[in-house]
Write a protein that holds these residues in place. Sequence first.
Motif, mmCIF file in Angstrom:
data_model
loop_
_atom_site.group_PDB
_atom_site.id
_atom_site.type_symbol
_atom_site.label_atom_id
_atom_site.label_comp_id
_atom_site.label_asym_id
_atom_site.label_seq_id
_atom_site.Cartn_x
_atom_site.Cartn_y
_atom_site.Cartn_z
ATOM 1 N N MET A 1 0.845 -1.199 0.000
ATOM 2 C CA MET A 1 0.000 0.000 0.000
ATOM 3 C C MET A 1 0.879 1.247 0.000
ATOM 4 S SD MET A 1 -3.188 0.949 2.523
ATOM 5 C CE MET A 1 -2.237 0.603 4.006
ATOM 6 N N GLU A 2 0.470 2.253 -0.770
ATOM 7 C CA GLU A 2 1.199 3.519 -0.869
ATOM 8 C C GLU A 2 1.297 4.178 0.499
ATOM 9 O OE1 GLU A 2 2.819 6.330 -3.908
ATOM 10 O OE2 GLU A 2 2.247 4.227 -3.904
ATOM 11 N N ALA A 3 2.473 4.694 0.833
ATOM 12 C CA ALA A 3 2.695 5.343 2.125
ATOM 13 C C ALA A 3 1.684 6.460 2.347
ATOM 14 C CB ALA A 3 4.113 5.891 2.194
ATOM 15 N N ARG A 5 -1.527 6.256 2.660
ATOM 16 C CA ARG A 5 -2.884 5.952 2.230
ATOM 17 C C ARG A 5 -3.477 4.823 3.066
ATOM 18 N NH1 ARG A 5 -5.068 7.887 -2.287
ATOM 19 N NH2 ARG A 5 -6.177 5.961 -2.822
ATOM 20 N N THR A 15 -12.955 4.250 -3.493
ATOM 21 C CA THR A 15 -11.564 4.125 -3.907
ATOM 22 C C THR A 15 -11.446 4.120 -5.426
ATOM 23 O OG1 THR A 15 -9.553 2.846 -3.512
ATOM 24 C CG2 THR A 15 -11.563 1.585 -3.915
ATOM 25 N N LEU A 18 -5.044 3.463 -8.062
ATOM 26 C CA LEU A 18 -3.912 4.332 -7.742
ATOM 27 C C LEU A 18 -3.212 4.798 -9.009
ATOM 28 C CD1 LEU A 18 -2.296 5.571 -5.415
ATOM 29 C CD2 LEU A 18 -0.858 3.521 -5.424
ATOM 30 N N GLU A 19 -3.111 3.922 -10.012
ATOM 31 C CA GLU A 19 -2.462 4.291 -11.276
ATOM 32 C C GLU A 19 -3.199 5.453 -11.948
ATOM 33 O OE1 GLU A 19 -2.316 -0.323 -11.248
ATOM 34 O OE2 GLU A 19 -3.468 1.279 -10.285
ATOM 35 N N LYS A 22 -2.490 8.728 -10.120
ATOM 36 C CA LYS A 22 -1.150 9.226 -10.423
ATOM 37 C C LYS A 22 -1.084 9.821 -11.836
ATOM 38 C CE LYS A 22 1.583 6.410 -7.250
ATOM 39 N NZ LYS A 22 2.626 5.355 -7.122
#
Length: 363
Positions: A1-3, A5, A15, A18-19, A22
């Motif tokens: 998991m992304e820091a 989040r 949700t 994530l891609e 970004k």
Amino acid sequence: MEAGRVYNFNPGPATLPLEVLKEAQAEFLNFNNSGMSILEISHRAPQYAAVHEKAKQDIKELMGLGDDYEVLFCQGGASQQFAMIPLNFATKEHPGSYVLSGSFAEKAYKEAEHLGVGEIVASSKETGYHHVPQQSELKIDPNAAYVHVCYNNTIYGTEYHYIPETNGVPLFADMSSDMLSRPIDFHKFDFIYAGVQKNLGPAGVVLVVAKKSLLENSPESLPTMFRYSTFYKKDSLYNTPPAFCIYMVGKVAAWIKSQGGLEEMARRNERKAKVVYDAIDSSNGFYRGHADKDSRSFMNVTFRLPSEELEKKFIAEALTHQLSGVKGHRSVGGMRASIYNAMPYEGAVALADFMEKFRKENA
């Protein structure tokens, strides 16, 4: 998991991949070398036109639909569609037929009822919306303008696992919370709509995918922006559209394609759902699922704990484990974990692991 989040189990806004986030972040200040953000570009500009058209084409491609269907981008949420549908299609002589399977199906019916053009053909309300009405329960009037179903019920955690047979009556579906989550024979539906903030993008746009023959002519007595024909004839550009939301929907549709399409989404969603439902079913009654097993949703898992005190404790402790948005709807209580396309498998595993830990500590 992304820091920084969390695993976001909110039912909507929900949700997002994530891609995709970004990509949008990288393009935010200067979209397609225009020197402007997508938020600033005119909806008449060629840069936006390309976004608009590609989103439409990718959605139809994912659904396997041809030129007899059109994609519209509307506003007002699915709640506005509840009124627009009977306004455009139903009359007292040809009312809309509604299958009640949850809160939003009921709200859709009430709009038609308010207009005097709605009837109920089946309902699971009397049994607490624990299941979606089955084919044998549907009493469809052959004179109906359409049959309306809510395909996934976020509040109650139920979902259709069959396509209703309507014997020639047009089939309309609210797919707000399971749109593009699995392969379906979309040709069997005449009119589909979805508020995108649950599974396809940010709040602010409603996706409509319908047969062109239904969209070409709306009653002239309706105000301009309440006619589907306005959106159809002007390519959803009669007024300024929610351009950023459409841009994000297009990115999510492209992401689904890049991941393997609806077949891959279905595989992932079934796998995630099994992890969480197994945690419920193996808890010796500590967790009690709301939905009957044959109506369980792959998108929204709903369950109760032995007491409201434990439910409050569960919500608070879940957040300390980076599990956010698990509180159930106020009308039902308990827990609700929304595991839409963008929820990674690791999020479902993290929730199931926490559920087992919490059960052992509190049973």
